[in-house]
Write an enzyme that holds these catalytic residues in place. Structure first.
Site, PDB file in Angstrom:
ATOM      1  CE  LYS A 122      23.252   9.876 -27.110  1.00  0.00           C
ATOM      2  NZ  LYS A 122      24.410  10.554 -27.726  1.00  0.00           N
ATOM      3  CE1 TYR A 182      -3.909  -2.588 -44.104  1.00  0.00           C
ATOM      4  CE2 TYR A 182      -1.969  -2.011 -42.812  1.00  0.00           C
ATOM      5  CZ  TYR A 182      -3.339  -2.079 -42.954  1.00  0.00           C
ATOM      6  OH  TYR A 182      -4.140  -1.637 -41.945  1.00  0.00           O
ATOM      7  CG  MET A 202       0.511   2.510 -36.854  1.00  0.00           C
ATOM      8  SD  MET A 202      -0.764   3.770 -36.962  1.00  0.00           S
ATOM      9  CE  MET A 202      -0.540   4.410 -38.606  1.00  0.00           C
TER      10      MET A 202
END
Ligand SMILES: *Cc1c(COP(=O)(O)O)cnc(C)c1O
Length: 396
Positions: free
Chosen positions: A40, A281, A329
């Site tokens: 899975k 950041y 990100m």
């Protein structure tokens, strides 16, 4: 120019060794169970086709959650001219999917009354009978019928013949890996055995039984039944440190599990920042000396958790290099001052071995305040995966 990107190396030899290690463990039983593996979540992030290519010829059962995965496995088998293995879909199935799965000879777990709609669809389509296993909730509180509902549903399923054929019973443990005392698991075994007897009586013949995931495969031989469902250990990871301790107690030795994944990321740029420069950041990191940094084109969009900000290190030339500032990100920034004496491109290892150092999924999970299951399962499906240490004909 080829684009610089992450690569997940999937070690076919390690996967096959882990299959052998699990098999050796269960074959101590007088009537050993068959070995099933759980693929899975894109094979726990390792890549469904890459893992199939590595172990398909060594296993008897495959467990997945989604019908799509089962269909994809059948397509892979046809494309590679492999004989079909048994597949069980454990997750929810719609009536139209039930028809597809019946035609592909895939077994489906029934854990709620959604199956009531399948019979008409199967009859209308004139498909093959759908083979089903009844899912018993023996104490996890997730899917499956509670004990008092098992007889009624077993009767209903049997009454849905010939469209449905009841062949097996399954259940799943709640906390084998969280403890070293197994009273709760033993109560779950008893509840499952009672429910399985009830269902078998209704069916008029013995049904196939299965209850064990990796941890119970290691520490609860009485729960092996007819097939085990090994997930995390196929990938060379222990379910938990408790399971490791208990396994040594139960067996006297520890089977060797070999992690099967390495995550390598080539640098986007290597350069030197002056003293007092901010990184990332939020300006959470400020250099206190001239600092050689590698910017790596990988971030939380790829499955590298943002929670690793200021916590993790990666490996460069076998040396630990801290991740500085926040995980972004699509980028992380690593201090490579100790590892490198110039700005030449480099390859960082985010998971796996590099030289004498190893970065385990367990270690990364500790830094990210989660479990290793989540670290591997969330590795982006878009990342490039390559099978290493496989025979040429086994490449995905
Ligand atoms: C995920 C899962 C497994 C495998 O669990 P591991 O701890 O990874 O071995 C087995 N059975 C069911 C029903 C599952 O959901």
């Amino acid at each position: 120019m080829t684009r610089i990107a992450s690569v997940l190396e999937i070690d076919a030899a390690a996967l096959r060794q882990n299959v052998l290690a699990c098999r050796a463990l269960v074959e101590k039983r007088p009537q050993p169970p068959a070995l099933g593996v759980v693929l899975k979540a894109n094979a726990y992030g390792h890549g469904l086709t890459e893992v199939l290519a590595s172990v398909h010829d060594t296993i008897a059962w495959i467990d997945v959650i989604t019908p799509d995965d089962a269909i994809a496995i059948r397509a892979w088998e046809r494309a590679h001219e492999r004989p079909p293995v048994e597949i069980l879909v454990i997750g929810p199935v719609h009536a139209d999917e039930a028809v597809l799965l019946a035609d592909e000879n895939v077994v489906v777990a029934i854990g709620d009354d959604g199956y009531a709609t399948w019979r008409n669809a199967l009859a209308r389509a004139g498909s093959r009978p759908l083979r089903v296993h009844l899912h018993v909730d023996s104490g996890l509180g997730r899917e499956g019928f509670i004990e008092s509902d098992v007889e009624r549903h077993a009767r209903a399923i049997v009454a849905h013949a010939p469209e449905l054929v009841l062949e097996g019973v399954l259940s799943h443990f709640a906390n084998v890996e969280d403890v070293t005392e197994q009273e709760y698991a033993r109560a779950q075994v008893s509840a499952f055995e009672r429910a399985a007897r009830t269902a078998s009586d209704v069916a008029g013949r013995p049904l196939m039984r299965h209850q064990s995931a990796s941890a119970a495969t290691f520490v609860l031989p009485e729960a092996h039944f007819d097939v085990v469902r090994v997930g995390i250990s196929l990938y060379g990871l222990w379910p938990s440190s408790e399971t490791r301790v208990s396994t040594r107690v139960v067996h006297g030795t520890l089977p060797v599990l070999t992690p099967a994944l390495a995550w390598r990321v080539p640098s986007q740029v290597v350069r030197t920042l002056p003293t007092g420069a901010f990184v990332g950041y939020g300006c959470t990191y400020k250099t206190s000396r001239a600092t050689r940094v590698a910017v790596l084109p990988v971030g939380y969009a790829d499955g590298y958790p943002r929670a690793l900000s200021g916590q993790a290190h990666v490996l460069v030339d076998g040396k630990r290099c801290p991740v500085i500032g926040r995980v972004m990100m699509n980028h992380i920034v690593v201090d490579v001052t100790q590892a490198r004496e110039n700005d030449a491109p480099l390859v960082a290892t985010l998971l796996g071995r590099d030289g004498d150092e190893v970065l385990s999924a367990e270690q990364v999970a500790v830094w990210a305040d989660t479990i290793h299951y989540e670290i591997v399962a969330r590795l982006g499906a878009h990342l490039r995966r390559v099978v290493v240490n496989g025979d040429a004909h086994k490449s995905a």
